[in-house]
Scaffold this active site. Structure first.
Site, PDB file in Angstrom:
ATOM      1  N   ASP A 155      54.058  83.198  15.168  1.00 48.99           N
ATOM      2  CA  ASP A 155      55.325  82.771  14.577  1.00 48.99           C
ATOM      3  C   ASP A 155      56.014  81.700  15.418  1.00 48.99           C
ATOM      4  OD1 ASP A 155      54.563  84.827  13.001  1.00 48.99           O
ATOM      5  OD2 ASP A 155      56.180  86.187  13.560  1.00 48.99           O
ATOM      6  N   HIS A 168      47.664  89.722  11.264  1.00 56.79           N
ATOM      7  CA  HIS A 168      47.408  90.717  12.308  1.00 56.79           C
ATOM      8  C   HIS A 168      46.163  90.373  13.129  1.00 56.79           C
ATOM      9  CE1 HIS A 168      50.646  93.481  11.267  1.00 56.79           C
ATOM     10  NE2 HIS A 168      50.431  93.077  10.022  1.00 56.79           N
ATOM     11  N   SER A 197      78.005  82.560  15.311  1.00 56.84           N
ATOM     12  CA  SER A 197      76.972  82.662  14.287  1.00 56.84           C
ATOM     13  C   SER A 197      77.621  82.401  12.934  1.00 56.84           C
ATOM     14  CB  SER A 197      76.347  84.062  14.303  1.00 56.84           C
ATOM     15  OG  SER A 197      75.778  84.328  13.030  1.00 56.84           O
TER      16      SER A 197
HETATM   17  C1  GLA Z   1      54.500  89.280  12.697  1.00 61.01           C
HETATM   18  C2  GLA Z   1      54.227  88.947  14.160  1.00 61.01           C
HETATM   19  C3  GLA Z   1      53.058  87.962  14.289  1.00 61.01           C
HETATM   20  C4  GLA Z   1      51.837  88.423  13.516  1.00 61.01           C
HETATM   21  C5  GLA Z   1      52.232  88.844  12.091  1.00 61.01           C
HETATM   22  C6  GLA Z   1      51.077  89.473  11.365  1.00 61.01           C
HETATM   23  O1  GLA Z   1      54.967  88.152  12.016  1.00 61.01           O
HETATM   24  O2  GLA Z   1      55.365  88.400  14.763  1.00 61.01           O
HETATM   25  O3  GLA Z   1      52.752  87.761  15.645  1.00 61.01           O
HETATM   26  O4  GLA Z   1      51.169  89.442  14.182  1.00 61.01           O
HETATM   27  O5  GLA Z   1      53.306  89.744  12.079  1.00 61.01           O
HETATM   28  O6  GLA Z   1      50.057  88.563  11.170  1.00 61.01           O
END
Ligand code: GLA
Length: 388
Positions: free
Chosen positions: A171, A36, A69
């Site tokens: 991510d 976060h 899919s």
């Molecule tokens: C999810 C979000 C990321 C990040 C995490 C927490 O995976 O997609 O961008 O904020 O939560 O670290």
């Protein structure tokens, strides 16, 4: 596994669509520490892992996007005039198409078969792999000349505007920039990263999946982000140079205590400390101090649980069990957005079996359900595979 399936899926594509596709592999990710912090312009420490989504894609010279899919055993077809928001897999892909179009490119129709083994809702970013891999394939086919960073931003755009999760960039970035046997520390302000070797031959990165999927995770995630923004807005009143929580210190947060809600105070405090923990963890990793590193992982977990309030009883129990094996387990914590999914543990290889057994026993005894275990390796980011 993917290499063995390779031939089968290629032939399937050929018999279905009568032509040769390109094949793109998009990995899921882990995050060692730094949770976060990405949407607060802080630091994160992810890595791409050997759980993938594969795509077979070929242009079809029409304006239609035809998808099969393999995982959901469904097919779907749409044109660019039918792009819409929602929470299903196609909405992520629609978001990617729209994101590319918004950059001034015209995206022609494609045929696509995709599938993979990134568990959904496990905190391993199957959705980022979906967006990054599909964007990468379109970029290869139509030669848009988008960079990996452009593709990461397009994936994030799809999450924001088509799915409604106001995520950071970790991510998508991890899926696209991963490197074999390396994690990296990403500065989410400058969007620059430094690779950090993770070469510990005696250590296994073991994920334990609680299999808890919080139905309100999206709104709870967005609420955390709003709390951070509220804190920043208050701090900006006295210091307009503050752009994000990255620019603040624990004492700044202390100073706003009696002026903001308890929630805003606690959430902002968590982020500031988590950014510092992540920077500290990078130093420890470079010094190969896995004990010190693991201690920070545990600290992060309990702060996620008590301060940021994104854990759940299942994750807490697993981390509790892990902490009872100080000689075998270096660190453990819940990973990703939160409210369940996987915990990541660093376990001595020779103790994995015994540890997994204990974890399973305790978990099944308490919650009457089985956790899943994934031993993972760090691997290369999104790439295409050439087929002869
Ligand atoms: C999810 C979000 C990321 C990040 C995490 C927490 O995976 O997609 O961008 O904020 O939560 O670290």
């Amino acid at each position: 596994m993917i290499m063995k399936l390779d031939q089968v899926i290629f032939s399937l594509f050929k018999s279905k669509f009568g032509k040769d596709p390109i094949m793109v592999i998009a990995p899921g990710r882990i995050n060692l520490i730094g949770e976060h912090t990405d949407y607060n312009e802080g630091f994160v420490m992810p890595a791409a892992v050997d759980k993938h989504i594969f795509f077979l894609v070929a242009p079809n010279q029409t304006d239609r996007f035809n998808f099969i899919s393999m995982n959901y055993n469904t097919s779907l077809s749409f044109t660019t005039s039918e792009l819409q928001a929602g929470g299903e897999w196609q909405h992520y892909l629609m978001g990617v198409i729209d994101g590319i179009q918004k950059r001034g490119h015209s995206v022609g129709g494609v045929d696509c078969i995709f599938g993979g083994n990134v568990p959904g809702g496990a905190g391993m970013s199957s959705s980022a792999a979906l967006c990054s891999g599909f964007g990468f394939a379109l970029n290869e086919i139509f030669d848009f000349k988008l960079t990996r960073l452009d593709l990461a931003k397009i994936g994030q755009y799809a999450e924001h505007y088509f799915v409604g999760l106001m995520c950071g960039i970790m991510d998508q970035y991890a899926s696209l920039f991963g490197k074999k046997d390396e994690a990296f520390i990403l500065d989410c302000r400058s969007l620059r990263h430094e690779y950090l070797p993770f070469h510990f031959p005696d250590i296994e990165i073991l994920l334990v999946d609680t299999k808890v999927k919080h139905t309100l995770a999206t709104s709870a995630y967005n609420a955390r982000r709003s709390s951070c923004e509220e804190g920043v807005a208050w701090l900006q009143k006295s210091n307009p140079d503050i752009r994000s929580l990255r620019d603040t210190s624990v004492s700044d947060i202390e100073a706003m205590r009696s002026h903001v809600s308890e929630d805003v105070f606690t959430k902002c405090g968590f982020v500031v400390k988590e950014i510092a923990r992540t920077q500290q963890a990078a130093l420890l990793l470079k010094a190969e101090d896995l004990k010190g590193f693991g201690k920070l992982m545990f600290e992060t977990h309990w702060a996620l649980s008590n301060e940021y309030e994104v854990s759940c009883v299942e994750s807490d129990l697993l981390v509790e069990v892990a902490s009872q094996y100080p000689n075998e387990v270096f660190g453990a914590r819940q990973m990703g957005g939160g409210f369940g999914g996987c915990i990541i543990t660093l376990v001595r290889k020779d103790a994995v079996e015994q540890f997994s057994h204990k974890v399973r026993e305790k978990y099944v005894g308490t919650f009457k359900k089985e956790p899943d275990f994934y031993s993972i390796n760090l691997c290369e980011g999104v790439h295409s595979i050439h087929h002869d």
